[in-house]
Design an enzyme around this catalytic site. Structure first.
Site, mmCIF file in Angstrom:
data_model
loop_
_atom_site.group_PDB
_atom_site.id
_atom_site.type_symbol
_atom_site.label_atom_id
_atom_site.label_comp_id
_atom_site.label_asym_id
_atom_site.label_seq_id
_atom_site.Cartn_x
_atom_site.Cartn_y
_atom_site.Cartn_z
ATOM 1 N N CYS A 77 -26.370 70.013 56.295
ATOM 2 C CA CYS A 77 -26.508 71.239 55.649
ATOM 3 C C CYS A 77 -25.390 72.842 55.622
ATOM 4 O O CYS A 77 -26.019 73.369 54.576
ATOM 5 C CB CYS A 77 -27.903 71.814 56.570
ATOM 6 N N GLU A 115 -34.907 66.112 54.925
ATOM 7 C CA GLU A 115 -34.839 67.429 55.912
ATOM 8 C C GLU A 115 -33.841 68.288 55.258
ATOM 9 O O GLU A 115 -33.088 67.598 55.311
ATOM 10 C CB GLU A 115 -35.323 66.775 57.262
ATOM 11 N N ARG A 159 -36.015 78.127 63.613
ATOM 12 C CA ARG A 159 -36.378 76.971 63.275
ATOM 13 C C ARG A 159 -36.937 76.512 61.475
ATOM 14 O O ARG A 159 -37.212 76.160 61.901
ATOM 15 C CB ARG A 159 -34.938 75.781 63.280
ATOM 16 N N ARG A 161 -37.601 75.253 57.879
ATOM 17 C CA ARG A 161 -35.982 73.615 57.295
ATOM 18 C C ARG A 161 -37.536 73.387 55.940
ATOM 19 O O ARG A 161 -38.352 73.419 56.680
ATOM 20 C CB ARG A 161 -36.564 72.270 58.020
#
Length: 187
Positions: A77, A115, A159, A161
């Site tokens: 990412c 993801e 977090r 995502r």
């Protein structure tokens, strides 16, 4: 269901799938420390260590055709994150996504879960997420996606995502007709 864990890290997807009775056929991770942890946490005996998915041939993926029900994973990412330089597909790490798509194309699992960071939605003025969704659509998958924050699911961290879930279209399920609701209308 049988699954392949791509860009597995230390096995977040695997934990969830195994807790629900699913079986891992193979895993792919290039970071040697993440792989050490993965092997220490899970019983990987009898599973195939795929290593670097960017080095896999189509023929190597075909071994899993008709054996794998779901492919899961989150490609690197850093190239899409607002914390990074945001070079996207111009960064080698960003191009791993296309190897993930090729794995799905070659194996043809019924489902996949992808993801990545929330920043992928705004990267390159939305062109990156359009490229990603188009790539999955072009290989025959209907899609749904949303942003989730782990803090709402019992994980002690904030977090966010994106999760993209794909279901393979069958011959009886044609691609969406013009005028029908289209996933691209929502981005």
């Amino acid at each position: 269901m049988n699954f392949i864990d791509i860009c597995s890290g230390i096995g977040g997807f695997r934990s969830a799938l195994e807790m629900n009775g699913h079986n891992c056929l193979a895993f792919a991770e290039i970071d040697k420390y993440a792989k050490q942890s993965y092997r220490a946490i899970y019983d990987t005996e009898g599973e195939i260590d795929l290593g670097d998915i960017t080095a896999m041939s189509d023929e190597e993926w075909h071994v899993f055709k008709d054996k794998c029900d779901i492919i899961v994973g989150g490609t690197p990412c850093q190239s899409f994150s607002i914390a990074g330089k945001r070079r996207g597909f111009e960064d080698t790490r960003g191009t791993v996504f296309f190897s993930y798509v090729n794995a799905i194309k070659q194996v043809e699992p019924t489902y996949f879960i992808f993801e990545n960071v929330k920043g992928i939605m705004s990267h390159d003025k939305g062109n990156t997420i359009k490229t990603i969704l188009s790539a999955f659509d072009e290989i025959g998958y209907d899609l749904d996606f949303d942003i989730f924050n782990s803090k709402y699911y019992g994980v002690p961290q904030n977090r966010e995502r994106i999760y993209i879930v794909g279901k393979r279209r069958t011959d009886e399920e044609p691609k969406r007709a013009e005028g029908q609701a289209n996933i691209f209308e929502y981005i």
